[in-house]
Scaffold this motif. Structure first.
Motif, mmCIF file in Angstrom:
data_model
loop_
_atom_site.group_PDB
_atom_site.id
_atom_site.type_symbol
_atom_site.label_atom_id
_atom_site.label_comp_id
_atom_site.label_asym_id
_atom_site.label_seq_id
_atom_site.Cartn_x
_atom_site.Cartn_y
_atom_site.Cartn_z
ATOM 1 N N UNK A 1 0.830 -1.210 0.000
ATOM 2 C CA UNK A 1 0.000 0.000 0.000
ATOM 3 C C UNK A 1 0.864 1.261 0.000
ATOM 4 N N UNK A 2 2.175 1.107 0.149
ATOM 5 C CA UNK A 2 3.077 2.242 0.054
ATOM 6 C C UNK A 2 3.047 3.142 1.274
ATOM 7 N N UNK A 3 3.624 4.322 1.109
ATOM 8 C CA UNK A 3 3.721 5.262 2.222
ATOM 9 C C UNK A 3 2.409 6.020 2.410
ATOM 10 N N UNK A 4 2.130 6.424 3.633
ATOM 11 C CA UNK A 4 0.902 7.189 3.861
ATOM 12 C C UNK A 4 0.963 8.568 3.221
ATOM 13 N N UNK A 5 -0.218 9.143 3.007
ATOM 14 C CA UNK A 5 -0.284 10.482 2.409
ATOM 15 C C UNK A 5 -0.100 11.572 3.442
ATOM 16 N N UNK A 6 -0.312 11.240 4.700
ATOM 17 C CA UNK A 6 -0.179 12.251 5.740
ATOM 18 C C UNK A 6 -0.374 11.656 7.116
ATOM 19 N N UNK A 7 -0.468 12.541 8.099
ATOM 20 C CA UNK A 7 -0.676 12.169 9.497
ATOM 21 C C UNK A 7 -1.843 12.990 10.027
ATOM 22 N N UNK A 8 -2.640 12.390 10.913
ATOM 23 C CA UNK A 8 -3.781 13.081 11.494
ATOM 24 C C UNK A 8 -3.690 13.101 13.014
#
Length: 560
Positions: free
Chosen positions: A192-199
């Protein structure tokens, strides 16, 4: 959504009736009940500014916070309005004698679309900070998670003064791809690869329409002390948490009170929760709380604003930098100690508070591995990559048809030779009831890992680089390791835990990295009591769904 909600009166009537069907009459009547009705739906969210389909609970993202007290009975009637089967699991809640409420595919048939199921569990002898999340597919990537706190009873003192307020802080990585797309990527053999961001609590920290800060997450009064319960609810990324201009006094983690050391920053690995006390002792203005990725080349950061009451001054644009390298994180872990003098409820001590003096009856070494099987990416423990059968393992065992669904102990207590091929199958091991066992996790890879065990707290007694040997025991903390349910394993390193398997049931031991978990890096531990007795385990609830091979089978004789 509003049209689907029941009135308060009808809700209580329905739930009171349902609670009588759950087969838990042995729970003492004087322990209070708290009731919830949750409607699980899809809804459009845009936490990173990109509209996407999220999973909402009663229209909320993140979901509602469960605020309970030690020994409360929690009754949650879940209506599944999604187009897919659905389950909740309760990260860190021990479900004493009651793996029927664990909410994993190894213990429960899913809630079908358009149906409802009522969870009923007791937070017996527990305190602390936890969270819940969806356990099937990659639903967690779309939301459906929320905080779950267990407060100490008023008669039991806690080792710190009552805070002015108590805040839940859910941090985690986030993907903008739909959860179905992520599942298809994994099913096709890709990552799924790297995340798009952090919340932080469902926000990235910037209001995407204006570029300015989101509205404050929390408002504090100068001079007062607040409790922040910080949980990493993400899919795969360790995060560092810190608060601009403030220090944090650690008081609890994963349900155990700790020695109250003070930190500028804390590494929170996937699945872990920390409670800190923070005093509003700085110049009254706005300040950032910060969550940033760890052990990645490119650092991604989320911020949330804490506002001093009456402040109109924005936070400093200078974000405090996080630590670098995993040695810093390992050294921080070595400072964590259990508060042995705290009189509040503790997690079940799993044999004794004096765990260091108990003889180990068995050592299980679990080595993770990555493999390509039939052209697709898989992850394994000791050479077996777990596959969920259509019949939940617990139901197959209870109905005495386990031989038609899975085989016990496909893996041994030691990993196979490195050249052995990875096998795809249900991965179930047995543990003798009430035996004291040492489990060693070895990570031969370059990425950090995190493991969680349902139904238990355990003692993480040691960590170190390289491979574990018997000499590694000389480095163990055999006095005051913090009893907890999730622990990290650093790259090219090992971690050792100890516990007594005294909670009968079928319990999931899993990688908290959702990609690895989905692709097989998990197993189940079957803990059977020699006596088919209600003293050790509850009967199957009357409202339990049946699926797979148990459909139509007569109920076995009840426990006595």
């Amino acid at each position: 959504m509003k049209g689907k909600k029941m009135s308060c009166i009808s809700t209580l009537v329905v739930l009171a009736a349902l609670s009588l069907l759950l087969g838990l009459s042995v729970v003492q009547a004087e322990d209070p009940y708290i009731y919830f009705v949750w409607n699980v739906t899809y809804g459009t969210i845009a936490p990173l500014g990109v509209p996407q389909q999220g999973i909402l609970i009663n229209g909320q993202f993140p979901g509602p916070n469960i605020n309970s007290t030690t020994n409360n009975n929690i009754v949650i009637n879940v209506y599944n309005h999604l187009d897919q089967p659905f389950l909740f699991t309760w990260n860190g809640i021990q479900h004493r004698k009651n793996s029927w409420q664990d909410g994993t595919p190894g213990t429960n048939c899913p809630i079908p679309p358009g149906k409802n199921f009522t969870y009923h569990f007791q937070v017996k002898d527990q305190i602390g900070s936890y969270f819940y999340f969806p356990s099937l597919a990659i639903h967690k990537a779309a939301g459906g998670f929320g905080g779950l706190r267990v407060n100490s009873r008023l008669l039991i003192p806690v080792p710190f003064d009552p805070p002015a307020d108590d805040y839940t802080v859910l941090i985690g990585d986030w993907y903008t791809k739909d959860h179905r797309v992520l599942a298809r990527l994994l099913d096709s053999g890709r990552s799924i690869g790297r995340p798009a961001g952090v919340l932080i609590n469902g926000r990235s920290g910037k209001h995407h329409a204006t570029g300015g800060d989101d509205v404050p997450l929390f408002v504090v009064e100068a001079g007062k002390t607040y409790r922040y319960r910080i949980c990493n609810v993400g899919l795969r990324t360790s995060l560092n948490f810190r608060i601009q201009g403030h220090t944090m006094k650690l008081v609890e983690m994963d349900g155990s009170h700790t020695v109250q050391n003070v930190y500028d920053a804390l590494d929170v690995h996937v699945g872990q929760c920390y409670s800190v006390l923070v005093t509003a002792d700085q110049t009254p203005k706005d300040y950032y709380m910060v969550a940033s990725t760890r052990f990645m080349k490119q650092v991604t950061t989320a911020t949330g604003v804490i506002r001093y009451a009456g402040s109109k001054a924005p936070p400093s644009p200078v974000i405090p930098e996080g630590p670098v390298g995993w040695a810093w994180s390992l050294n921080q872990w070595r400072t964590f100690r259990w508060n042995l003098t705290a009189s509040a409820a503790r997690p079940n001590p799993q044999g004794s508070y004096h765990y260091g003096s108990i003889n180990i009856t068995r050592t299980i070494k679990l080595v993770s591995s990555r493999a390509v099987v039939a052209g697709k990416l898989r992850y394994a423990l000791n050479g077996v990559s777990h596959v969920d059968p259509r019949t939940p393992l617990k139901l197959a065992e209870y109905f005495n048809i386990s031989d038609k669904v899975f085989k016990y102990n496909l893996i041994g207590d030691k990993p196979p030779a490195a050249a052995a091929p990875v096998k795809l199958a249900p991965n179930v091991i047995t543990a003798e009831f009430r035996t004291f066992i040492e489990i060693v996790f070895e990570n031969h890879e370059k990425s950090i890992q995190s493991y969680h065990l349902d139904g238990y707290s355990f003692f993480p007694v040691g960590m170190g680089p390289g491979k574990w040997t018997r000499k590694s025991r000389t480095t163990y903390n055999l006095l005051d390791a913090v009893s907890r349910h999730t622990i990290q394993v650093y790259p090219k390193s090992w971690t050792a835990i100890m516990l007594t398997f005294d909670n009968a049931g079928m319990w999931n031991l899993r990688s908290e990295n959702k990609e690895r978990h989905y692709l097989g890096q998990q197993l189940y531990v079957s803990v059977l009591s020699p006596a088919r007795s209600l003293r050790d385990e509850y009967d199957i609830p009357a409202n339990a769904f049946r699926c797979g091979k148990v459909v139509g089978l007569p109920l076995p004789p009840p426990y006595v």
